[in-house]
Design a protein around this motif. Structure first.
Motif, PDB file in Angstrom:
ATOM      1  N   LEU A  97      -4.042  -7.206  -3.478  1.00 12.24           N
ATOM      2  CA  LEU A  97      -3.738  -5.936  -2.811  1.00 12.24           C
ATOM      3  C   LEU A  97      -3.908  -4.762  -3.772  1.00 12.24           C
ATOM      4  O   LEU A  97      -4.461  -3.726  -3.405  1.00 12.24           O
ATOM      5  CB  LEU A  97      -2.308  -5.934  -2.267  1.00 12.24           C
ATOM      6  N   ARG A  98      -3.423  -4.929  -4.993  1.00 15.96           N
ATOM      7  CA  ARG A  98      -3.524  -3.868  -5.996  1.00 15.96           C
ATOM      8  C   ARG A  98      -4.992  -3.497  -6.221  1.00 15.96           C
ATOM      9  O   ARG A  98      -5.344  -2.318  -6.284  1.00 15.96           O
ATOM     10  CB  ARG A  98      -2.869  -4.337  -7.297  1.00 15.96           C
ATOM     11  N   THR A  99      -5.856  -4.493  -6.299  1.00 15.91           N
ATOM     12  CA  THR A  99      -7.289  -4.258  -6.504  1.00 15.91           C
ATOM     13  C   THR A  99      -7.911  -3.553  -5.301  1.00 15.91           C
ATOM     14  O   THR A  99      -8.599  -2.540  -5.443  1.00 15.91           O
ATOM     15  CB  THR A  99      -8.012  -5.596  -6.773  1.00 15.91           C
ATOM     16  N   VAL A 100      -7.662  -4.087  -4.115  1.00 14.77           N
ATOM     17  CA  VAL A 100      -8.231  -3.523  -2.888  1.00 14.77           C
ATOM     18  C   VAL A 100      -7.739  -2.094  -2.666  1.00 14.77           C
ATOM     19  O   VAL A 100      -8.532  -1.189  -2.378  1.00 14.77           O
ATOM     20  CB  VAL A 100      -7.890  -4.410  -1.671  1.00 14.77           C
TER      21      VAL A 100
ATOM     22  N   ILE B 141      -9.759   1.498  -2.490  1.00 21.70           N
ATOM     23  CA  ILE B 141      -9.691   2.375  -1.320  1.00 21.70           C
ATOM     24  C   ILE B 141      -9.212   3.766  -1.710  1.00 21.70           C
ATOM     25  O   ILE B 141      -9.766   4.767  -1.262  1.00 21.70           O
ATOM     26  CB  ILE B 141      -8.771   1.770  -0.235  1.00 21.70           C
ATOM     27  N   LYS B 142      -8.192   3.817  -2.561  1.00 21.06           N
ATOM     28  CA  LYS B 142      -7.595   5.100  -2.940  1.00 21.06           C
ATOM     29  C   LYS B 142      -8.608   6.028  -3.624  1.00 21.06           C
ATOM     30  O   LYS B 142      -8.524   7.236  -3.499  1.00 21.06           O
ATOM     31  CB  LYS B 142      -6.377   4.887  -3.837  1.00 21.06           C
ATOM     32  N   GLY B 143      -9.581   5.453  -4.305  1.00 22.19           N
ATOM     33  CA  GLY B 143     -10.568   6.251  -5.019  1.00 22.19           C
ATOM     34  C   GLY B 143     -11.728   6.736  -4.157  1.00 22.19           C
ATOM     35  O   GLY B 143     -12.607   7.436  -4.649  1.00 22.19           O
ATOM     36  N   LEU B 144     -11.731   6.392  -2.866  1.00 25.20           N
ATOM     37  CA  LEU B 144     -12.863   6.750  -2.004  1.00 25.20           C
ATOM     38  C   LEU B 144     -12.603   8.030  -1.209  1.00 25.20           C
ATOM     39  O   LEU B 144     -11.471   8.303  -0.825  1.00 25.20           O
ATOM     40  CB  LEU B 144     -13.140   5.617  -1.007  1.00 25.20           C
ATOM     41  N   ASP B 145     -13.667   8.764  -0.951  1.00 27.81           N
ATOM     42  CA  ASP B 145     -13.578   9.888  -0.026  1.00 27.81           C
ATOM     43  C   ASP B 145     -13.775   9.351   1.394  1.00 27.81           C
ATOM     44  O   ASP B 145     -13.959   8.152   1.598  1.00 27.81           O
ATOM     45  CB  ASP B 145     -14.593  10.978  -0.376  1.00 27.81           C
ATOM     46  N   ARG B 146     -13.758  10.233   2.386  1.00 27.72           N
ATOM     47  CA  ARG B 146     -13.865   9.806   3.782  1.00 27.72           C
ATOM     48  C   ARG B 146     -15.153   9.033   4.068  1.00 27.72           C
ATOM     49  O   ARG B 146     -15.148   8.033   4.772  1.00 27.72           O
ATOM     50  CB  ARG B 146     -13.757  11.010   4.715  1.00 27.72           C
TER      51      ARG B 146
ATOM     52  N   GLY C 237      -7.627  -3.570   7.653  1.00 25.85           N
ATOM     53  CA  GLY C 237      -6.345  -2.929   7.944  1.00 25.85           C
ATOM     54  C   GLY C 237      -5.997  -1.780   7.020  1.00 25.85           C
ATOM     55  O   GLY C 237      -5.659  -0.687   7.482  1.00 25.85           O
ATOM     56  N   PHE C 238      -6.057  -1.999   5.717  1.00 25.86           N
ATOM     57  CA  PHE C 238      -5.693  -0.931   4.782  1.00 25.86           C
ATOM     58  C   PHE C 238      -6.743   0.179   4.758  1.00 25.86           C
ATOM     59  O   PHE C 238      -6.420   1.334   4.498  1.00 25.86           O
ATOM     60  CB  PHE C 238      -5.438  -1.490   3.382  1.00 25.86           C
TER      61      PHE C 238
END
Length: 181
Positions: free
Chosen positions: A112-115, A119-124, A149-150
């Protein structure tokens, strides 16, 4: 003394902006019941329809994650097991937030930490591309869904997503995700 404890709990929730809080074993019936109440509350508050729709979608995704993946579970006769988690919905400034937490095994926590870091580093546009790529790919090992899901939560969370992990012991980690709409 009992009334004072509950009143203090109510005040702590209100101070944190929480309008709904559930802690316990989650089922599809809980999901539907709280979900309907959440939609009604946001409608009464006259939130933009897009905000209400996004909050509801994030709420559903987070509760389904608990139902499917929480490490704290008890066997039942009606389904394979009931799983434990905590959920809150509230206001933070002008935003609505949906937050959920549950125990996961330590290996899942690392995945989860990796995924979530990715995701957090991506723009829309990056999230949209990852979403499409994930849908086309194989279902991730151990996943009970398509693995999006995330990504869906992050796409709906216009105000951003926070996540955190707290190692509980040699087997489990407490995982929390909070999405702002």
């Amino acid at each position: 003394m009992l009334a004072m404890e509950m009143l203090e709990f109510k005040k702590r929730l209100a101070k944190s902006g929480i309008i709904f809080c559930y802690s316990g074993y989650m089922t599809e019936e809980i999901l539907y019941g709280i979900g309907n109440a959440l939609k009604a509350k946001l409608d009464v508050e006259d939130f933009d329809r897009k905000v209400t729709k996004a909050a509801f979608a994030i709420f559903v995704e987070q509760v389904q994650n608990v139902i499917r993946y929480s490490a704290e579970k008890i066997p039942t006769t009606e389904c394979d097991s009931m799983r434990y988690g905590i959920l809150s919905v509230g206001y933070s400034g002008e935003s609505v937030f949906v937050s959920c937490g549950n125990a996961v095994d330590n290996e899942s926590a690392e995945n989860l930490r990796t995924v979530l870091g990715k995701i957090k580093g991506l723009d829309r546009e990056g999230m949209k591309a990852l979403w499409k790529e994930t849908l086309k790919g194989d279902t991730p090992m151990g996943s009970k869904g398509a693995g999006v899901g995330f990504i869906d939560i992050a796409r709906q969370a216009r105000g951003g997503v926070e996540f955190d992990f707290l190692r509980l012991d040699d087997e489990n980690t407490f995982f929390t995700v909070k999405a702002y709409i």
